[in-house]
Write a protein that holds these residues in place. Structure first.
Motif, short mmCIF file in Angstrom:
data_model
loop_
_atom_site.label_atom_id
_atom_site.label_comp_id
_atom_site.label_asym_id
_atom_site.label_seq_id
_atom_site.Cartn_x
_atom_site.Cartn_y
_atom_site.Cartn_z
N PRO A 314 41.12 37.29 43.39
CA PRO A 314 41.86 36.15 42.82
C PRO A 314 42.92 35.59 43.76
O PRO A 314 43.08 34.36 43.86
CB PRO A 314 42.48 36.73 41.55
N VAL A 315 43.64 36.45 44.47
CA VAL A 315 44.67 35.98 45.39
C VAL A 315 44.03 35.33 46.62
O VAL A 315 44.54 34.33 47.15
CB VAL A 315 45.60 37.14 45.80
N ALA A 372 38.71 20.27 43.98
CA ALA A 372 38.87 21.54 44.69
C ALA A 372 39.90 22.42 44.00
O ALA A 372 39.70 23.64 43.85
CB ALA A 372 39.27 21.27 46.15
N ASP A 373 41.00 21.82 43.56
CA ASP A 373 42.02 22.57 42.85
C ASP A 373 41.46 23.17 41.56
O ASP A 373 41.66 24.35 41.26
CB ASP A 373 43.21 21.66 42.54
N ALA A 374 40.73 22.36 40.80
CA ALA A 374 40.16 22.85 39.53
C ALA A 374 39.12 23.93 39.77
O ALA A 374 39.08 24.94 39.05
CB ALA A 374 39.54 21.68 38.77
N ALA A 378 39.68 27.78 38.62
CA ALA A 378 38.77 28.36 37.64
C ALA A 378 38.14 29.65 38.16
O ALA A 378 38.01 30.64 37.42
CB ALA A 378 37.68 27.35 37.28
N LEU A 379 37.77 29.65 39.44
CA LEU A 379 37.20 30.87 40.02
C LEU A 379 38.22 32.00 40.05
O LEU A 379 37.88 33.16 39.77
CB LEU A 379 36.70 30.57 41.43
N PHE A 383 37.69 35.62 38.09
CA PHE A 383 37.63 36.92 38.77
C PHE A 383 38.88 37.76 38.54
O PHE A 383 39.02 38.82 39.17
CB PHE A 383 37.41 36.71 40.27
N GLN A 384 39.77 37.30 37.67
CA GLN A 384 40.89 38.16 37.29
C GLN A 384 40.35 39.43 36.63
O GLN A 384 39.42 39.37 35.84
CB GLN A 384 41.82 37.43 36.32
N PRO A 385 40.91 40.59 36.96
CA PRO A 385 40.42 41.83 36.35
C PRO A 385 40.46 41.75 34.82
O PRO A 385 41.45 41.33 34.23
CB PRO A 385 41.40 42.88 36.87
#
Length: 388
Positions: A314-315, A372-374, A378-379, A383-385
């Motif tokens: 995510p980071v 691109a920001d959206a 969203a990705l 993918f946040q745990p």
């Protein structure tokens, strides 16, 4: 639906005040007899007529009244009014064209003035503000933007908006527009791909050799301090020299101007967010999690690919979000050194004093940045745990 704040909403009040001021003090739209002659501006009442103008102002005043003492029902009312403002925006342009441009003036064109753009801008800001005040389950806030796109598309398809100067510029340059889109996306995609490849490699190097961190970040920060135009200019001379003495580079199309210096500069600017976010993300994984993975018998590669990388993803995606938005904007500037992209329309329009041509390049650039920001936001959430 849960209300997040019961105090007077000063943000809504401020935005409504600014919207009313821009509508009353500036022109709403303009008409040009052709592309060359200056246009004549029309205020709100002259452009739309008294009935439409009064209804529009009444909707904004009602929004302000609801914001004075907000409630759950009041915010639902605000959302409805904002959706109506968005839906009437393309319809008001069609009405202006119908009433102000005679059918026998084939070369006449309508332009969007300060009031029209400001109304759309403040309506979208109002939508964002009101959406944040409602419970996440209130998904019907999307009806306003979707309706705006649908109504605009229908009016364009039916020909009611054909005299818009922006659409006239597009129709005369449609092939160039799509070529510019391909060139813009190609440069941004190339910059993002190379910066991700080199950035992750540098982050892994820093992780294995911590003493290199200061030197690596020092060089990457140095690139960030160089203005984009200066960096583009600095790359012209060495690339011209190398291309002149290398048949292989000439065959690859690498010259002192064009895509090559633009891509190199974009990669140089894009590396810092990727390296910084990847390095921080990989180091931030808790040592207890790594020890647990090793205790389960995982190999070093399995620990990295199945534990450390998924937790850091995510980071890393946040760094890619920053990089992509930055690259999309800088690619427009790279048109000054012959790179393909929407920047060519922007600088041609500035040179010709044709603001609609400027918008033909600026608006797609803004849309690409927002997409691109959206996408990467969203990705990152996906993918946040515990979420994906």
């Amino acid at each position: 639906m849960r209300l997040l704040s019961s105090a007077s909403n000063r943000v809504v009040l401020t935005l409504v005040t600014l919207a009313i001021g821009s509508l009353l003090l500036g022109d709403f739209a303009s008409v040009q007899a052709n592309r060359i002659v200056p246009g004549s501006g029309f205020g709100l009442f002259a452009a739309l007529g008294s009935a439409w103008a009064v209804a529009l102002l009444a909707a904004l005043v009602t929004l302000a009244a609801l914001a004075l003492h907000p409630s759950p029902a009041g915010y639902r009312g605000m959302l409805l009014l904002i959706s109506l403002l968005l839906l009437q925006w393309p319809a008001s342009l069609a009405w202006f064209i119908h009433t102000q441009i005679p059918a026998d003036q084939a070369q006449a064109r309508a332009g969007l003035a300060t009031g029209c753009w400001s109304l759309l801008f403040f309506a979208l800001l109002l939508l964002i503000e009101v959406r944040q005040r409602l419970a996440p389950a209130a998904g019907w806030w999307r009806l306003g933007p979707l309706g705006l796109l649908l109504v605009t598309g229908l009016l364009i398809y039916s020909g009611y908006l054909e005299p818009l100067a922006l659409l006239r510029e597009y129709s005369s340059r449609s092939a160039q527009f799509w070529q510019a889109l391909r060139g813009h996306l190609g440069l941004v995609g190339g910059a993002l791909g190379f910066s991700l490849l080199f950035g992750v490699a540098l982050a892994l190097l820093i992780r294995r050799q911590p003493q290199l961190q200061r030197s690596v970040f020092g060089v990457l920060n140095f690139f960030q301090t160089i203005p984009s135009l200066a960096l583009f200019g600095l790359l012209i001379a060495p690339l011209s020299y190398l291309a002149a003495h290398s048949p292989l580079l000439q065959q690859l199309g690498i010259r002192g101007i064009g895509w090559a210096p633009a891509l190199l500069a974009l990669v140089a600017y894009s590396l810092l967010p990727i390296v910084r976010n990847t390095s921080v993300a990989l180091q931030a994984v808790a040592a207890e999690v790594i020890e647990s993975a090793r205790g389960m018998g995982m190999s070093p590669w399995q620990v990295f690919s199945q534990v450390r990388l998924p937790l850091a993803l995510p980071v890393i995606l946040e760094g890619m979000r920053i990089t992509s938005i930055q690259a999309i904007g800088l690619t427009a500037v790279a048109a000054l050194i012959g790179a393909e992209g929407f920047g060519s329309f922007i600088f041609q329009g500035l040179g010709q004093g044709a603001m609609d041509l400027v918008l033909l390049g600026a608006l797609p650039t803004i849309v690409l940045a927002l997409l691109a920001d959206a996408l990467f936001s969203a990705l990152a959430r996906y993918f946040q745990p515990g979420v994906g």
